[in-house]
Scaffold this active site. Structure first.
Site, mmCIF file in Angstrom:
data_model
loop_
_atom_site.group_PDB
_atom_site.id
_atom_site.type_symbol
_atom_site.label_atom_id
_atom_site.label_comp_id
_atom_site.label_asym_id
_atom_site.label_seq_id
_atom_site.Cartn_x
_atom_site.Cartn_y
_atom_site.Cartn_z
ATOM 1 N N GLY A 103 0.681 -1.136 0.216
ATOM 2 C CA GLY A 103 0.076 -0.166 0.116
ATOM 3 C C GLY A 103 0.771 1.263 0.112
ATOM 4 C CB THR A 104 4.487 2.035 -0.667
ATOM 5 O OG1 THR A 104 4.645 1.204 -1.578
ATOM 6 C CG2 THR A 104 5.055 1.311 0.726
ATOM 7 N N GLY A 105 2.086 2.841 -2.501
ATOM 8 C CA GLY A 105 1.774 3.621 -3.843
ATOM 9 C C GLY A 105 0.460 4.469 -3.415
ATOM 10 C CB CYS A 106 -2.836 3.074 -1.850
ATOM 11 S SG CYS A 106 -2.984 1.725 -2.867
HETATM 12 N N1 LIG Z 1 11.970 0.932 1.190
HETATM 13 C C1 LIG Z 1 11.388 2.087 1.100
HETATM 14 N N2 LIG Z 1 11.930 2.921 1.775
HETATM 15 C C2 LIG Z 1 11.615 4.583 1.736
HETATM 16 N N3 LIG Z 1 10.955 4.585 0.907
HETATM 17 C C3 LIG Z 1 10.189 3.866 -0.090
HETATM 18 C C4 LIG Z 1 10.519 2.391 0.216
HETATM 19 N N4 LIG Z 1 9.800 1.957 -0.801
HETATM 20 C C5 LIG Z 1 8.907 2.683 -1.443
HETATM 21 N N5 LIG Z 1 9.230 3.965 -0.921
HETATM 22 C C6 LIG Z 1 8.521 5.105 -1.519
HETATM 23 O O1 LIG Z 1 7.006 4.918 -1.541
HETATM 24 C C7 LIG Z 1 6.448 5.792 -2.296
HETATM 25 C C8 LIG Z 1 5.736 4.553 -3.192
HETATM 26 O O2 LIG Z 1 6.790 3.877 -4.109
HETATM 27 P P1 LIG Z 1 6.546 2.540 -4.755
HETATM 28 O O3 LIG Z 1 7.455 2.660 -5.895
HETATM 29 O O4 LIG Z 1 6.755 1.468 -3.587
HETATM 30 O O5 LIG Z 1 4.769 2.670 -5.398
HETATM 31 P P2 LIG Z 1 3.990 1.480 -6.019
HETATM 32 O O6 LIG Z 1 4.810 0.524 -6.403
HETATM 33 O O7 LIG Z 1 3.056 2.170 -6.505
HETATM 34 O O8 LIG Z 1 3.380 0.967 -4.566
HETATM 35 P P3 LIG Z 1 2.283 -0.283 -4.433
HETATM 36 O O9 LIG Z 1 2.855 -1.608 -4.256
HETATM 37 O O10 LIG Z 1 1.311 0.291 -3.474
HETATM 38 O O11 LIG Z 1 1.470 -0.063 -5.789
HETATM 39 C C9 LIG Z 1 7.465 6.383 -3.121
HETATM 40 O O12 LIG Z 1 7.754 7.519 -2.661
HETATM 41 C C10 LIG Z 1 8.858 5.518 -2.963
HETATM 42 O O13 LIG Z 1 9.937 6.369 -3.278
HETATM 43 C C1 LIG Z 2 -7.444 -2.437 -4.022
HETATM 44 C C2 LIG Z 2 -5.761 -2.375 -4.635
HETATM 45 N N1 LIG Z 2 -5.349 -1.221 -5.033
HETATM 46 C C3 LIG Z 2 -4.240 -1.040 -5.355
HETATM 47 C C4 LIG Z 2 -3.321 -1.876 -4.968
HETATM 48 C C5 LIG Z 2 -1.831 -1.634 -5.305
HETATM 49 O O1 LIG Z 2 -1.205 -1.503 -4.091
HETATM 50 C C6 LIG Z 2 -3.854 -3.120 -4.282
HETATM 51 N N2 LIG Z 2 -3.139 -4.031 -4.018
HETATM 52 N N3 LIG Z 2 -5.076 -3.171 -4.043
#
Ligand SMILES: Nc1ncnc2c1ncn2[C@@H]1O[C@H](COP(=O)(O)OP(=O)(O)OP(=O)(O)O)[C@@H](O)[C@H]1O
Ligand SMILES: Cc1ncc(CO)c(N)n1
Length: 263
Positions: A207-210
């Site tokens: 959920g980091t991206g969300c």
């Molecule tokens: N291990 C980490 N330490 C610090 N910051 C991180 C780490 N992993 C991700 N981030 C930061 O978290 C935010 C989300 O990035 P990420 O690239 O993980 O998104 P995402 O892949 O879309 O996430 P999701 O898996 O929820 O779809 C960005 O600001 C990224 O730089």
């Molecule tokens: C519902 C939903 N939205 C976005 C993501 C991406 O992190 C996920 N795993 N599940």
């Protein structure tokens, strides 16, 4: 109180999607609302199943919210299929919210397609031009422009430029999946800016991206300028990952209330 609306999928395990978005809005003191596009049966280990809601009920949810309540910012996450995307775009054009943060969710960390492959071009055509900012991770950035693998900051800058040409007002390419520090690259057609934080070694990044995109929407709802909003969101995600939760047997969720309850 300022308000924010998430248009996204539900994550039964509460770490991503609608649930992460609402927690993030609350932690920012913003009143959160949700339009559910799709229901996922998922946990910290994998996505088991997805069931999409009909375009009719998606449209009805949007009408119900916008016809009654001032929406200060919108965040869009998992939109799943072409029909859902079309109705969302149509309603956003009708209601014209001031800020739209588009997280172009495509594939879950465990490899499940959260955006049907045939929906990608509809998302590009219908939603990208409406976005105040679009926040792809490396994989999504690669898929948006089909121009090979992105492995460096320079590559992220080039991708940001090409995605900007597809119509959003700004782009933030997230570097969470690159090696080294967590560096995100911003481009608004005029200049690049990098937002950097130290990489935290943890498996709990569900959920980091969300969380990041909802935090940006929260800051925009509160009236901050775009770069200030990203700065604030980046500080927030850093804390939320640093104090992330070892819940479940897989990739645990970010902690939205780390200011009060540290792990
Ligand atoms: N291990 C980490 N330490 C610090 N910051 C991180 C780490 N992993 C991700 N981030 C930061 O978290 C935010 C989300 O990035 P990420 O690239 O993980 O998104 P995402 O892949 O879309 O996430 P999701 O898996 O929820 O779809 C960005 O600001 C990224 O730089
Ligand atoms: C519902 C939903 N939205 C976005 C993501 C991406 O992190 C996920 N795993 N599940």
């Amino acid at each position: 109180m300022k308000t924010a609306l998430t248009i996204a999928g539900s994550d039964s395990s509460g770490g991503a999607g609608i649930q992460a978005d609402l927690k993030t809005f609350s932690a920012h003191g913003v009143y959160g609302m949700s339009v559910i596009v799709s229901i996922t049966a998922q946990n910290t280990q994998k996505v088991e199943e997805v069931e999409d809601l009909s375009p009719r009920i998606i449209g009805a949810q949007l009408d119900a919210v916008f016809s009654d309540i001032t929406v200060d910012a919108v965040k869009i996450g998992m939109v799943s299929n072409p029909e859902a995307i079309r109705v969302i775009a149509e309603k956003l054009i009708q209601y014209k919210p001031k800020f739209i943060v588009l997280d172009p969710v495509m594939v879950s960390k465990s490899g499940y397609d959260l955006l049907q492959p045939e929906a990608k071009n509809v998302l590009i055509e219908k939603l990208l031009p409406l976005a105040t900012i679009v926040t792809p991770n490396l994989f999504e950035a690669e898929r948006l422009i089909n121009n090979g693998e992105i492995t460096t900051i320079e590559g992220m800058k080039e991708a940001a430029k090409q995605i900007y040409a597809l119509g959003p007002q700004a782009v933030l390419v997230k570097g969470g999946h690159l090696e080294g520090d967590a560096v995100d690259v911003f481009y608004d057609g005029k200049q690049f800016e990098t937002f950097e934080e130290e990489r935290i070694e943890t498996k709990n990044t569900h959920g980091t991206g969300c969380t990041l995109s909802s935090a940006i929407a929260s800051h925009l709802a509160k009236g901050e300028a775009l770069e200030e909003a990203i700065e604030g969101a980046k500080t927030y995600i850093q804390g939320a990952i640093r104090h992330s939760l070892s819940i479940g047997h897989g990739s645990g969720p970010t902690n939205h209330f780390f200011q009060w309850f540290k792990n």
